[in-house]
Design a protein around this motif. Sequence first.
Motif, short mmCIF file in Angstrom:
data_model
loop_
_atom_site.label_atom_id
_atom_site.label_comp_id
_atom_site.label_asym_id
_atom_site.label_seq_id
_atom_site.Cartn_x
_atom_site.Cartn_y
_atom_site.Cartn_z
N HIS A 97 110.36 8.96 85.19
CA HIS A 97 110.27 8.17 83.95
C HIS A 97 111.63 8.02 83.28
O HIS A 97 111.80 7.20 82.39
N ARG A 98 112.61 8.84 83.68
CA ARG A 98 113.94 8.74 83.06
C ARG A 98 114.90 7.89 83.87
O ARG A 98 116.03 7.65 83.44
N TRP A 99 114.50 7.43 85.02
CA TRP A 99 115.46 6.70 85.86
C TRP A 99 115.80 5.36 85.21
O TRP A 99 115.03 4.83 84.42
N GLY A 100 116.98 4.85 85.55
CA GLY A 100 117.38 3.55 85.03
C GLY A 100 117.87 3.60 83.60
O GLY A 100 118.05 2.57 82.98
N ASN A 101 118.10 4.80 83.08
CA ASN A 101 118.65 4.92 81.73
C ASN A 101 120.16 5.16 81.75
O ASN A 101 120.78 5.27 80.69
N ARG A 102 120.73 5.26 82.95
CA ARG A 102 122.17 5.54 83.04
C ARG A 102 122.93 4.36 83.64
O ARG A 102 124.02 4.52 84.16
N GLY A 103 122.36 3.20 83.59
CA GLY A 103 123.03 2.03 84.14
C GLY A 103 122.51 1.72 85.54
O GLY A 103 121.64 2.41 86.06
N PRO A 104 123.05 0.67 86.15
CA PRO A 104 122.57 0.24 87.47
C PRO A 104 122.64 1.37 88.49
O PRO A 104 123.66 2.06 88.58
N ALA A 105 121.58 1.56 89.22
CA ALA A 105 121.49 2.69 90.15
C ALA A 105 120.56 2.34 91.30
O ALA A 105 119.72 1.44 91.18
N PHE B 163 110.48 -2.00 81.63
CA PHE B 163 110.22 -2.39 83.02
C PHE B 163 108.94 -3.19 83.07
O PHE B 163 107.95 -2.84 82.43
N TYR B 164 108.97 -4.21 83.89
CA TYR B 164 107.75 -4.99 84.16
C TYR B 164 107.15 -4.48 85.48
O TYR B 164 106.02 -4.06 85.54
N ALA B 165 107.99 -4.46 86.54
CA ALA B 165 107.59 -3.87 87.81
C ALA B 165 108.17 -2.46 87.90
O ALA B 165 109.21 -2.18 87.31
N ASN B 166 107.48 -1.58 88.60
CA ASN B 166 107.90 -0.19 88.70
C ASN B 166 107.89 0.29 90.14
O ASN B 166 107.04 1.07 90.56
N PRO B 167 108.87 -0.18 90.94
CA PRO B 167 108.95 0.23 92.34
C PRO B 167 109.29 1.71 92.45
O PRO B 167 109.79 2.32 91.51
N LEU B 168 109.02 2.27 93.62
CA LEU B 168 109.35 3.67 93.89
C LEU B 168 110.64 3.81 94.71
O LEU B 168 111.02 4.89 95.10
N GLN B 169 111.25 2.67 94.99
CA GLN B 169 112.54 2.70 95.69
C GLN B 169 113.31 1.45 95.31
O GLN B 169 112.76 0.34 95.31
N VAL B 170 114.57 1.63 94.99
CA VAL B 170 115.46 0.49 94.69
C VAL B 170 116.71 0.68 95.54
O VAL B 170 117.40 1.68 95.41
N ARG B 171 116.96 -0.26 96.44
CA ARG B 171 118.07 -0.11 97.39
C ARG B 171 119.40 -0.60 96.87
O ARG B 171 120.45 -0.16 97.31
N VAL B 172 119.35 -1.58 95.97
CA VAL B 172 120.59 -2.20 95.51
C VAL B 172 120.61 -2.12 93.99
O VAL B 172 119.65 -2.53 93.34
N PRO B 173 121.69 -1.59 93.43
CA PRO B 173 121.73 -1.49 91.95
C PRO B 173 121.57 -2.86 91.32
O PRO B 173 122.11 -3.85 91.81
N ALA B 174 120.80 -2.90 90.24
CA ALA B 174 120.55 -4.18 89.56
C ALA B 174 121.82 -4.68 88.89
O ALA B 174 122.70 -3.91 88.52
N VAL B 175 121.89 -5.99 88.71
CA VAL B 175 122.98 -6.59 87.94
C VAL B 175 122.53 -6.64 86.49
O VAL B 175 121.46 -7.16 86.20
N PRO B 176 123.32 -6.06 85.58
CA PRO B 176 122.88 -6.05 84.17
C PRO B 176 122.66 -7.46 83.65
O PRO B 176 123.39 -8.38 83.97
N LEU B 177 121.61 -7.61 82.84
CA LEU B 177 121.25 -8.89 82.26
C LEU B 177 121.36 -8.78 80.75
O LEU B 177 121.09 -7.74 80.17
N GLU B 178 121.69 -9.88 80.11
CA GLU B 178 121.52 -9.93 78.65
C GLU B 178 120.37 -10.89 78.37
O GLU B 178 120.17 -11.86 79.09
N GLY B 179 119.65 -10.62 77.30
CA GLY B 179 118.60 -11.55 76.91
C GLY B 179 117.39 -11.48 77.83
O GLY B 179 117.13 -10.46 78.47
N VAL B 180 116.68 -12.59 77.89
CA VAL B 180 115.41 -12.63 78.60
C VAL B 180 115.62 -12.45 80.11
O VAL B 180 116.51 -13.05 80.69
N ASN B 181 114.80 -11.62 80.70
CA ASN B 181 114.77 -11.48 82.15
C ASN B 181 113.70 -12.43 82.68
O ASN B 181 112.54 -12.31 82.35
N HIS B 182 114.14 -13.38 83.50
CA HIS B 182 113.17 -14.37 83.99
C HIS B 182 112.36 -13.85 85.16
O HIS B 182 111.36 -14.43 85.52
N ALA B 183 112.82 -12.77 85.77
CA ALA B 183 112.10 -12.22 86.92
C ALA B 183 111.45 -10.90 86.53
O ALA B 183 111.98 -10.15 85.73
#
Lengths: 610, 610
Positions: B594-602, B342-362
């Motif tokens: 610290h374990r969030w985001g290890n089970r796929g988009p959420a 993770f680069y940014a570490n928000p405390l709330q995510v409203r919309v599950p992320a779209v999986p990326l391959e390779g470099v994340n530009h954002a």
Amino acid sequence: MANPVLPSSGVLSPLGLDAVRLSPGFWGDRIALNSEVTIAHCQEWEEREGWIGNFRGERPRRGREFSDSEIYKLLEAMSWAGHPGLTALAETVAKAQEGDGYLNTRWSGSRYTDFEWGHELYCYGHLIQAGVARLRMHGEDVLTQVAVKAADHVCRRFMEGNETCGHPVAEMALVELYRVTGTERYLEMARRFVERRGLPALGDIPFGRAYYQDDLPIRQAQVFRGHAVRALYLASGVVDVAVETGDQELLKTVESQWERTVARRTHLTGGMGSRHADESFGEDYELPPDRAYNETCASIASIMLAHRLLLATGDVRYADLTERTLYNMLATGVALDGRSFFYANPLQVRVPAVPLEGVNHAAEGGLRSPWFDVSCCPNNIARTLASLPAYVAAATRDGIVIHHLTPAEIRHEGLAVRVETGYPWTGSVSVRVLADGEGRIGLRVPAWASDATLAHVPVSSQDSPLPDGPVIRPVSPGYAHVDGPWRAGDEIRLELPMRPRWTFPDRRIDALRSTAAVERGPLVYCAESVADEPPLGEVTARIEPPVEHEADGVVELEVAASIGAGVNGGWPYEPAAADHEDGADTTVRLVPYHRWGNRGPATMRVWLPI
Amino acid sequence: MANPVLPSSGVLSPLGLDAVRLSPGFWGDRIALNSEVTIAHCQEWEEREGWIGNFRGERPRRGREFSDSEIYKLLEAMSWAGHPGLTALAETVAKAQEGDGYLNTRWSGSRYTDFEWGHELYCYGHLIQAGVARLRMHGEDVLTQVAVKAADHVCRRFMEGNETCGHPVAEMALVELYRVTGTERYLEMARRFVERRGLPALGDIPFGRAYYQDDLPIRQAQVFRGHAVRALYLASGVVDVAVETGDQELLKTVESQWERTVARRTHLTGGMGSRHADESFGEDYELPPDRAYNETCASIASIMLAHRLLLATGDVRYADLTERTLYNMLATGVALDGRSFFYANPLQVRVPAVPLEGVNHAAEGGLRSPWFDVSCCPNNIARTLASLPAYVAAATRDGIVIHHLTPAEIRHEGLAVRVETGYPWTGSVSVRVLADGEGRIGLRVPAWASDATLAHVPVSSQDSPLPDGPVIRPVSPGYAHVDGPWRAGDEIRLELPMRPRWTFPDRRIDALRSTAAVERGPLVYCAESVADEPPLGEVTARIEPPVEHEADGVVELEVAASIGAGVNGGWPYEPAAADHEDGADTTVRLVPYHRWGNRGPATMRVWLPI
């Protein structure tokens, strides 16, 4: 037909600057100030910054890659206002145009090498809008020749292929040029720009393709997303294309995108675009008051879009959002002296701004600034105010409707009326018929006006009053209609309830939980505290009826509140919830949001903790 | 003394990698994974992206203007880890160094032409930190020669004048090089860089000079502000300068800046830096959960700073914040497989992320990414985990204190102990003495542990147990001490209360009004909903004791809640407040943040509406 938008079909036909003249009043005064002060202010700054000099070939070139567009927005404002400086400025612009119609002071020499960020078609779009305004207000001249030549160049260069611009605006400009000239290739060019987008047509960027609405074809998108100004300019162009090509499905698509955006991505002020980082909408229900970006230009784009949808459908909800946006965003964007501007329009400011002189390099809120590195907002305000009469009323099949209740004279075919009102400060609106005539007159009853009444007072009864006074009937939000025939002197009296009212946010708006705001009429109010005295971070409001005070024609309010510090020791997260009942009694003064920031550095909040 | 920070004075002396060895456990496992997987992962990506090739003179040069620094951070990680690839990589770097010590693959040829954004001194800072690590772990070699040569070049070029770098880090690096070499000009150079800042030393930029802490001299600032990583790196260097020059006033200044920052500008996770637009702190109490930027590198910088303040003052609050940041930021920044970040570490995510391959530009949160355009975070995690044992314990005047309760063996002078614990999942900590010895042993009782107990169990009593068991005494948050002498086999048993606890925000944090979060031990928990099922935007929690579940050694929690949609029609602001009592009963599962985001988009939220 002196109109910025003139569709060939639609439920309503706009009435232009030739049909609607605003009298002194809330908007009439602002239009006069714009014409007398703001337009000259913008021209002075564009000269000082060297952006006009760029057209004279002065080197080094100054300003951002899109600075040409500011001169075009100003030329559009001058066109609507009939400003005497127009011709000289247009001649300066004309000198920089190349033989084939290409015109850009930044990219001449490296044409069309950066569609993502180059803004060349964006600049043409604003040039063409200026040309359209001039054609409608005056007829052909040097400005319109430059604009048409540029449009012809665009059609030759871009009709085939799959290229488009990172910043929409050319779409709606080309449709309007088609409307004023009848030349169909301009419409076809606009249609192709619209349909190319999202295939995708542009490269990937760190912000993602949604930033410039190139992530999805327009027909597949469900909501406005990415950079707010880009999204709303594009949608405006899409409505124009849909109307002129008779594409009902495309029109419905934009209506449904608008609907979701208004329900989930719009601030109470009508502001759109929550995020600073990429000036974008953000997600559904991401509506932070403090970091609300709400760019002034996005609100202008929202007005442009809602106006188009209103004309196409006649649905009053578009006029309701326009009113909200006019009174709480457009009126906020410019200071009472017409010489300084907000770029961002947050709904909460915690720390009083530090006064700046000269150019503001940051697009933050806090204090209005005379100029910005990116000065779209001042010029956009200038062109919008200069054309504002065209948004006030429209022609229907059998008469007129008045969308915005402001002092004005309106003439259309057999109808001539004068609107008199102290709105938005008072709720009494008088529409007096000026000459005998025919036709139905409609008045918009705003969505918030749940107890409005309307009286039709024939001139005959004024001579010999009815024993019980005129017949007063309740009217619901929407359009209230009165049929003719009319005699000169007939009057329609609309009474709108102007009680201040508490407004609560949808529970899904996390950033506003347990807060409420006060509105009165079309105006959103805010607590403003000069030098943060009282400290607005420590106030908790009580949901009791606000008390009204009038001062210099402006209605201010006062709400009961308690004041008390937080629970903070060294760490702001505690094992027990803060007790909201332990503060001292106080009152908080509320001013109309559009007037905040005119008394020097201050803190401000629209949403009060409750 | 294998330590990233080695002050010549202070209340505590750090124990380095030679004194502290972590055993399998929460941190020991992560250090092993870092050594075995993450370091190689970083090197592969730096090769693939061409950033290492830049040192070989491959053209065109690739990567951002500061990409050299990523290789240096990786070299520092390799130094601490004793990674076999170090020498070859350092030799590649050495080839690019110029005769006078200048080394930068971007600016060679246009040296020092852009102090605001050029990052040349920033790159040297990381190079020097790598050299210091290598000197302390290994002794002189090609890497340390390159680093010293660069530092000498910096001193020659910058000792006089008023220049400094837009991105601090050279300050602390130079002090450490002074500490390891004894060469005083490095300290003097660092001192001058610190004192020059804010005079001002740099140009104005759109973000304002506060962005790079050049708005005010360090001695006048009251809080950390601007770009979070820059602010915290600078403060770390200031502490180093203050300690080595004996400047108590300067030290106190940083302590008070830290205090206000922790009280008003720090998220529950220890994350710092609220804003995306300029990666900055934002104002006091501007702590939005959804748009919390909380850059992973800022949390690492916060750990570096708190560690320095802890060593200088012995004040346990610095260790408390470090623990919070370690478990909820550093551990969150890297996936369980060590290959995404993770680069940014928000405390709330409203919309599950779209999986990326390779470099994340954002640099957005949502899903960890294997690499970024700006890949400071992966390399910073690698160097921090590789040196983490040095943060665990320290030497006092008469013994040791253990700050972080994790399985380890610690040896210092006459003392040798083994720490055994299932912490942070369980609250039982055993410290067993491994050899007869002398000295006082201190254990940190975390700030949240209000009912902790401690027992001293001499080995003698283990042979013939006391009739009533060992004497158990209550201990308060802070350091609990037990005095020697010690016999091999003696044991200290600390019991920490691991009940989940509700935590409430200070009322001045607008974005968290009427929410609460759950913590257990040092861990912040969050609701995580894969594919937003249940929809976390519609959940209202009840303040009842959470139920614990253990699965695969991880404690998860369940809280009672109601679920129900908002009141939203077409406009999300209503004349009546939403009724929070009308939802259906449900439960919400909480996982350690610290374990969030290890089970796929959420979707995810730390702060639950109540």
